[in-house]
Structure formats: C-alpha cells, structure tokens
Design a protein around this motif. Structure first.
Motif, PDB file in Angstrom:
ATOM      1  N   LEU A   1       0.829  -1.203   0.000  1.00  0.00           N
ATOM      2  CA  LEU A   1       0.000   0.000   0.000  1.00  0.00           C
ATOM      3  C   LEU A   1       0.871   1.264   0.000  1.00  0.00           C
ATOM      4  O   LEU A   1       0.640   2.174  -0.807  1.00  0.00           O
TER       5      LEU A   1
ATOM      6  N   LEU B   1      -7.837   3.142   3.780  1.00  0.00           N
ATOM      7  CA  LEU B   1      -7.277   1.876   3.296  1.00  0.00           C
ATOM      8  C   LEU B   1      -6.344   1.271   4.346  1.00  0.00           C
ATOM      9  O   LEU B   1      -6.350   0.063   4.573  1.00  0.00           O
TER      10      LEU B   1
ATOM     11  N   GLU C   1      -8.262  -0.427   7.084  1.00  0.00           N
ATOM     12  CA  GLU C   1      -9.302  -1.338   6.599  1.00  0.00           C
ATOM     13  C   GLU C   1      -9.608  -2.465   7.576  1.00  0.00           C
ATOM     14  O   GLU C   1     -10.739  -2.928   7.673  1.00  0.00           O
TER      15      GLU C   1
ATOM     16  N   ILE D   1     -14.048   1.680  -0.939  1.00  0.00           N
ATOM     17  CA  ILE D   1     -13.346   1.237   0.277  1.00  0.00           C
ATOM     18  C   ILE D   1     -14.346   0.636   1.261  1.00  0.00           C
ATOM     19  O   ILE D   1     -14.097  -0.409   1.861  1.00  0.00           O
TER      20      ILE D   1
ATOM     21  N   ARG E   1     -10.536  -3.122  -2.327  1.00  0.00           N
ATOM     22  CA  ARG E   1      -9.299  -2.377  -2.009  1.00  0.00           C
ATOM     23  C   ARG E   1      -8.491  -2.045  -3.266  1.00  0.00           C
ATOM     24  O   ARG E   1      -8.074  -0.903  -3.455  1.00  0.00           O
ATOM     25  N   TYR E   2      -8.263  -3.073  -4.088  1.00  0.00           N
ATOM     26  CA  TYR E   2      -7.397  -2.848  -5.252  1.00  0.00           C
ATOM     27  C   TYR E   2      -8.041  -1.865  -6.225  1.00  0.00           C
ATOM     28  O   TYR E   2      -7.372  -1.050  -6.842  1.00  0.00           O
TER      29      TYR E   2
END
Lengths: 454, 455
Positions: A92, A277, A280, A333, A338-339
């Motif tokens: 990330l 993120l 998360e 999100i 996520r991606y």
C-alpha cells in the motif's frame, strides 16, 4: 540487504526533509537561494525520493517480500507510553510514496516557469518541500501517531498555499476556512490514536493478517472498533472534502495552480482514502463504520456531481469533479474493493493533476480542439437531463447552484450562532471588568441624568 | 550549590535592576537589562553543567536557608526562566517600556529564580506577594488605563493573602483549609475560570515585557508542585483537573471571538494554563510529565509569541483582528516567527509543544476519557486562533505603513527561542526522562494527605 532497504525507506522521507532544511535555514537568514538553485534543491529531493522508492519496489518484487518495517527507535517515552518512529514499506505505502514523489517532482519542475519571478517563489518551494515530507510521513507511517504528525503539517502547508497570494483578502479567508476544517477533523485523528492506545495499548500497524497489507490493531470489541472506525472516518473527511465538510475545496483553488493540482487534484485530497485503506482492518470489524464510509462517499458523490455541473469556472468544476471521484473511492473502500480503490486513486490523481495544470489554458485548448474538429465541441452531460424529470430540473438546478445549501446552513446555523454566543460571554466578562474599574462611571452617568432632569 | 548560584544571581540582578532603572533612556535600560539577563543565563547554564558533571561542591547543601535542598531539576528550569526573561527584555519595544519597567522586569525574573530555589512555604508566600506588588506598582504608574491597576489589585491582593494564609495553615497542620486557600491563590494567579477576569485586560494594556515576566515563569505551577502535589484529596484533585480542562476549552473557544490581537493572546495563554492545571492534578505520571513540559513550553513559546506581537504593535499601532492588515511582504521574518511560535505553543509537530500535548492527552485518557477529548478540542481551537491571528495581522491586504522587519537584536533573540523549541522538540527523550524523575520525586513534606486511591 534488508538493512540497506531500510535506509532507503528512510531516504524516501529524508531527502525532501533535507530540501526543507536547505531552503528554510537560508530563507530565515534573509538570503534565499536563486530560482535555479531553489528548483534544483527541491528537484533533487524529490528525484532522490523517487529513486529510492524505485529501488525499494524492485527489491520487494525481487525478494518476494510483502513488507519492510523500519524501526527507528523511540522519539520519547514515559512510563508505559512510547512514541516510536516506525516506518512501513508495503504494497500500500510504496506505490503511494512513489507516485507522490513523482507528482511532486513534476509539479516542482512545472512551477519553475509558471511561478518565474513571482515574489513568493522561494516560499512556494519551501512549502512544497514541507508538504512532500509530510505526505511521505503519512504514507510510510507505521503508527497512527506518526500519521498525525505528517497529517498536521499537510494541513498547515495547505492553508498557507491557499493563501499564497496574501495581498488579496479572498485567498486568506479561504485559507483560514480550509484550516478550520482541517483542525476540526484532526480532532478525530488524534482521538482515534488515543482511543487505540487506550483499547489495545498501541496505535502501531499490526502484523499482517492475510490481507494484502497490514492494518492497525483492531480493538477486541465491536463497539471499540466502531468508535475508532468512526473517528478515523471523521478525520479523513476533512482532508478528502467529503460531506458535510466539503465547502472549503472549491475555495481552495485560490492558490497557485500547481499547488491546487498537487494538493486538491492528487495528493492531499487522497490522504483521506489512504488513511481508510490503512485502517481497513478496523472497518472490516465494524459494519457501522464501513456503512458510514459508504454513506458519506455516496452522498458526497451525488452532491458534488450535481453541484459541479452548475459551476461557471473551470477550477470550481474540477474541484467538484475531484470530490465526486473521491466520494466514489470512499464507496469502494466501504464495500471492501481495495485494489479497485487503489487503482482509482492513482488514475484519478494523475488525470486530475493534468486537468488542473492545464486549466489556465482551457480556452486555448478548446479553440485548438474545435479547429482540429472543424466544428463546436459537442455538449456533454445530457444523460442526467434525460434521467431527471423535467419538472424537477429547475429546483435541482437552483439547489445545485447554492451548493446544496450546506454552506448557508453551516454559516447561519452553526458558526454564526456559536460566535455570537461566545461574543456575548466575552461581553459579560468585559462588562464585569468595566464595573470593577469604573464603579464611579455608573454614578457619573446617574448624576448627569439628575442634572438635566427638570 | 543551587543556593550559591541563586545568591550570585541575586547579587547580580538586584544592583543591575537599579542600574537599568536609573538609565536616561529606555534604549539604554534595555541594553543594560539584556546584558544582566544574559549574565544570569550564563550563570544558570554554568550551574547546569556543574551539576551534570558533578563538579566539586555540586552536592553542597544549604538546608538552613531553603528548609530542604532544592530539587534536582531547578538548574534546568532556572535556565529556562532566564531565557524567558531575556526574551521579555530584549524584545520589549521602547515605545511602551520605560527604564523603570525594565527594572521591574528584572526584579520579576529575579523573584521567579528565587522562587525555584526556596522551598519554605513562608518564603514562597513572601515571593508570591512580592511579584504581585512589583507588577501592581508598574500598572499604577501607567499613564493610560489606570483602571487596570485597580482590577489587578482586586484580584491579586486576595490571591496573595490566601496564599500566605494557606502557607501558614499548612505549616501549622491545618491541611484542609491550607490546601483550599493555596488553591484559591494559585487559581487567581493562573487565571483559571472563573477567577480570570483580570488577565485579558492585563495582557491587553500592560507593557508586554512585564506581562511575560510576571506570567510566563508560571509561579503558580511551581507552587502547586511544591506545596500541593500528592496532598490533594482524590475528589478535590479531580475537581481541580476538571476546572483546568473547562478553562482550556472555554478559553480556547473565547479566543476565537476576540477582535484584538493581545486579548486573543490572553485567552490562548489561559487555555494553555488550563491544560497544565488539568495535567498536574491527574494521577497519571505521564500526564504530569506532559503538564510540566506544557508549563515550560508555555513559558518559552508564549514569551516569544507575545513579544513578537508586541514588536508588531510597536511598528503598527493597532492589532485589530476584524480585518486583514497585510504587511507580510514588509515583515516576512516577523510573520514566520509569529506563526512558528504560535504553533509551537499549541503543539506543532516536531516542536516540544507537540511532545507536551501528546503526553498530556495520552496520559490522561485512562482517568478522564471525556476530558482528554476536550483537551484535544481545545488544542485544535487554539491552533485556529493562531492561524486566524497570523492571517489577520500579516496578510489579506497590500497596504502597509512602511513597517520594518525584525532588527538584528530581535532576529537574534527570536532565533534563539525558536532553536530551543525546535531542538528540544527533535530530541525530547532526555528532557522527558529527567521529568520522569521529577514526577517520581516525593512531594513536599509540608502538606500530607492520605494516598490517593488507585484507579
């Protein structure tokens, strides 16, 4: 080799920080560097940052390692509490750090001509270097405490750059408004860090639990996770200009175009989603917090897309377009994509930076396109007119033109009454002091009154 | 040894204050007072080195004078007090500071230095009253705003009397009444709500050097540490902490409604003082360390901040916050110093203020979760106050009246203050460790109370 990479990770933050030092000390002794040297120093800082990012990425891929942690020791500690310098380079943070350094370097290069002979040239570059350092702190932070450190500096530089043209009243007022929003939302971030220390004993990024990247340690109870999740959401909506704190963003475009591009098109505005993120793990543990993220994002996207269509200047339109996209990223999100969110952030930041940097030459670009096409550019956005019933359209237009009434509500129902109330309390305090200092004043007034009475 | 150094400082500052007061002009007085303060600072630094390296005689005791040996941290705090005093003198504009004012500033700093050394309650009470008297004499001599002296007297006479009576009662074993009276005395001096009304007009109208010399060393905090630490019953300590937190939030909010720069500064200082009062009365050692650090940060950063404001006022006259005044182009270094020290006092990252407030909040959350949140809010509001003042005083207009930027003297002093704040913030571990010893040292023997119940 890992120890070398750890030094490299420090360099990602360290090189822009050195640029800050070189520019700041020289400016303080009243001998700012020449324009060429200033650009060279900042350019070197960001270029070196990009280089070490690239080496780190290459090593991570080559060694098939998912993360590198860089414990730099304790900044200070007392009793059981310790503020540690922990950086983390993982799937990330490293793409974000690389991307940030590249964009900052490009904007530094672009600004060399754009701000040539501008009185605040050195100030702009100093603030850009501080911002770059702060962003890398936020991105590479291995704890929420360290995130807060960078987060605050981003807020200060942002407000100062909005007010860059300091001789006009508008930019200054808008800079102050942005800063007030930031500070109110920073309360959420500091409170989240304190709550994490209180609940789980640390605000560090915990060990990886099978996800693509590690997140903060999750409180053991649902209520705890919800509180921390909501506090982090609160913190993020200030920087990301989400409802109800979105009104500052179009006003923030008063700053120089390059800083608008890198702050509100690319980096600063995406720090909110980045924080979500990184958090998360906490959002996954609380449907309430995740739901709130989706709700805030969806409402902002709807609000911004309608309001953006009524704007009559390009920078405001782009501000609302940014807001819309960041709202959609919030929804992604919240839903756990996520991606998709990471790809959306990178793509959006790149295109929006380009659009904002090109905005001063918009008319020229339109003419160029129209000449190339041989006709007027086609109208866009017609699909909304087909979707919204015709009877509803004038009302919606008016609401959108007034920016949903959020500014008016905030000003008339929250800020103004609060300030009136505070002024009244202060007035009572001053009246008490007047009473103490001039007890005879009332008497004098009374005697004068008596004199004129028949 | 601490006593010996304090005596030398007394022998230096007392005649120098007379010498400064006899000067023909304010400029000469400032010159003399600056050198005197510099010499006192060198003495404090020597004392620090002497103690750090355990040089001969470092442990020489003078218990007969001080009742007990001074605390181990006195040399460091003496040096900080000298720095505050130096800033107050070197940055005092001659337009509002007469030679007599410089004399009184020197005397106030001397009182603060002696206050750190003397541990006898009666001695503290005498110094407490002396500092109020010196300040009142200066206010009485002001040609304008004579009412300020009256308000000051109305508040500080009871404060001095309460403190003295409290000290006597503590010595005679009447602990409950003594503690309450000392608390009232400290509460007035520290401008804690609702005993604060003297403070905003004092900051607004008194010469700023005098304000800094009187308030920045925070004698109330030291008196609290010396006489009341570990002596307050649990409920009373919680009550005092709550009052401190309320002061921090309410003063921060009121600061936003101010239309005058000096008055806004008063509320900023009050809010910071509320944070210290809150932290000192928590039972967490971490929060106490945070409070002690905040105490020192208030002293140094606020002294620099306040004196920069005074320098600006000397150039411009009005410090209205109702409309932007511009002049950033004319006074860039003054603007940067103003912003830096304002933010350092409210916890700008990488300065010692950030460390102080982080420890304060992290340490208090176990005991006061709601109040800890209130402290965070207070800090946020104080930040807004600083930025608002910066924007209103230095930008928003292209007009100017030909203000000049910092002189060499001002720039040198502010550089010193900023360097201390920044370096102490970048390397705070040693300071925090030493303060851990302070909170670990047992409280004074005068006031004993049953040990607090553990949470």
């Amino acid at each position: 080799m890992e120890s070398v990479i750890q030094v490299m990770v420090v360099g990602i933050v360290g090189f822009p920080a050195l640029a800050v030092l070189a520019l700041g000390l020289r400016a303080w002794v009243y001998h700012p560097w020449s324009e060429r040297t200033t650009v060279a120093i900042v350019g070197f800082g960001f270029s070196a940052s990009v280089t070490v990012c690239a080496i780190t990425v290459a090593w991570l891929l080559h060694a098939d390692v998912s993360e590198v942690r860089v414990p730099l020791g304790s900044w200070f500690s007392a009793g059981h509490y310790s503020f540690d310098w922990n950086l983390i380079a993982d799937r990330l943070s490293i793409p974000f750090a690389t991307f940030s350094a590249v964009l900052l370097g490009l904007v530094a290069s672009f600004s060399r001509r754009y701000l040539h002979r501008e009185p605040g040239f050195a100030r702009f570059y100093l603030l850009l270097a501080i911002f770059g350092t702060a962003v890398q702190f936020v991105v590479l932070a291995g704890s929420l405490d360290l995130v807060f450190l960078g987060w605050e500096l981003v807020g200060v530089t942002s407000a100062l750059l909005i007010a860059f043209f300091h001789e006009r009243r508008g930019p200054v007022e808008h800079g102050l408004r942005a800063f007030v929003t930031y500070r109110l939302c920073d309360v959420g971030l500091l409170a989240a860090g304190v709550a994490l220390h209180f609940m789980v004993g640390t605000s560090d990024v915990g060990p990886s639990t099978g996800g693509p990247w590690a997140g903060f340690v999750v409180p053991s109870t649902w209520a705890g996770a919800s509180i921390v999740g909501l506090l982090i959401l609160w913190a993020s909506i200030g920087k990301a200009a989400q409802l109800p704190f979105s009104g500052w963003l179009p006003r923030a475009m008063e700053g120089p175009t390059p800083s608008s591009a890198v702050f509100y098109g690319a980096l600063s505005i995406h720090l909110g989603p980045y924080l979500l993120l990184r958090s998360e793990s906490i959002l996954q543990a609380s449907w309430l917090a995740a739901g709130a993220v989706i709700a805030v994002g969806a409402l902002t996207a709807l609000h911004a897309t309608f309001v953006g269509r009524t704007q009559s200047d390009i920078k405001s339109a782009l501000a609302y377009a940014s807001m819309t996209q960041v709202g959609l990223i919030y929804v992604e999100i919240g839903l756990g994509f996520r991606y998709l969110a990471v790809a959306h952030i990178v793509g959006h930041a790149a295109i929006r930076t380009l659009q904002i940097l090109r905005s001063p030459s918009l008319l020229h670009d339109h003419h160029h396109l129209e000449q190339a096409m041989g006709r007027q550019l086609p109208r866009t956005g017609g699909h909304l007119e087909r979707l919204v019933p015709q009877a509803f359209q004038p009302w919606l237009y008016r609401v959108a033109l007034e920016r949903g009434g959020f500014d008016a509500v905030l000003k008339d129902w929250a800020v103004a009454p609060a300030l009136r109330f505070l002024s009244r309390i202060d007035g009572w305090d001053q009246a008490w002091v007047d009473y103490l200092t001039k007890p005879s004043a009332a008497g004098e007034r009374r005697s004068r009154h008596d004199e004129v009475r028949p | 040894m601490t006593i010996a150094f304090a005596t030398v400082q007394l022998l230096l500052l007392l005649p120098m204050s007379w010498f400064a007061g006899r000067s023909n002009s304010s400029r000469t007085a400032r010159h003399r007072a600056s050198y005197a303060m510099l010499a006192a600072g060198v003495l404090a630094a020597t004392q620090l080195v002497w103690r750090a390296f355990d040089l001969p005689g470092a442990s020489w005791s003078a218990a007969w004078l001080s009742m007990e040996d001074p605390h181990s941290w006195v040399p460091a705090f003496s040096l900080i007090t000298c720095l505050i005093g130096f800033a107050a003198i070197a940055l005092s504009p001659i337009s509002e500071t007469r030679p007599t004012t410089f004399r009184r500033i020197l005397l106030l700093v001397l009182v603060a230095l002696l206050f750190l050394v003397i541990r006898h309650p009666i001695g503290l009470a005498v110094l407490w009253g002396a500092s109020a008297l010196i300040t009142w004499l200066e206010l009485r001599d002001l040609k304008q705003q004579r009412g300020i002296a009256k308000v000051f007297a109305i508040y500080h006479l009871p404060s001095a009397v309460a403190f003295a009576l409290g000290a006597i009662l503590l010595l005679s074993g009447q602990h409950a009444a003594g503690v309450v009276l000392v608390l009232v005395g400290i509460g007035i001096r520290e401008a804690v709500l609702p005993l604060h009304s003297w403070f905003p007009p004092f900051v607004q109208h008194a010469p700023m050097g005098l304000v800094v010399a009187f308030f920045a060393p925070q004698l109330g905090v030291y008196a609290h540490l010396e006489l009341l630490r570990d002596a307050l019953p649990h409920e009373l300590a919680h009550g005092v902490a709550a009052v401190g937190a309320v002061t921090a939030v309410v003063a921060a909010a009121l600061g936003l409604a101010q239309t005058n720069g000096r008055r806004a500064l008063a509320f900023l200082i009050m809010s910071q003082t509320g944070l210290v009062a809150f932290g000192l009365d928590t039972s967490s050692p971490i929060a106490q360390i945070g409070a002690l650090l905040t105490w020192q940060v208030i002293g140094v950063a606020t002294a620099g901040f306040a004196m920069t404001l005074a320098s600006l006022q000397a150039r411009r006259g009005s410090l209205s916050l109702t409309s932007p005044a511009g002049s950033f182009t004319r006074t860039p270094r003054m603007a940067v110093a103003f912003l830096f020290m304002g933010f350092a006092s409210v916890g700008l990252p990488l300065t010692i203020g950030f460390v102080a407030e982080d420890l304060l909040v992290q340490g208090s959350v176990d005991e006061f979760p709601v109040l800890a949140f209130a402290l965070i809010l207070a800090t946020a509001l104080n930040g807004v106050s600083v930025m608002r003042a910066f924007f209103m005083l230095f930008s928003g207009s292209s007009k100017h009246i030909g203000e000049s930027d910092l002189t060499k003297r001002e720039a040198g002093t502010l550089t010193l203050v900023m360097a201390v704040l920044l370096l102490a913030g970048l390397f705070p571990a040693g300071t925090v460790r030493r303060l851990e010893h302070v909170t670990g040292e047992p409280g004074h023997a005068v006031a004993h109370a049953p040990p607090r119940a553990q949470e």
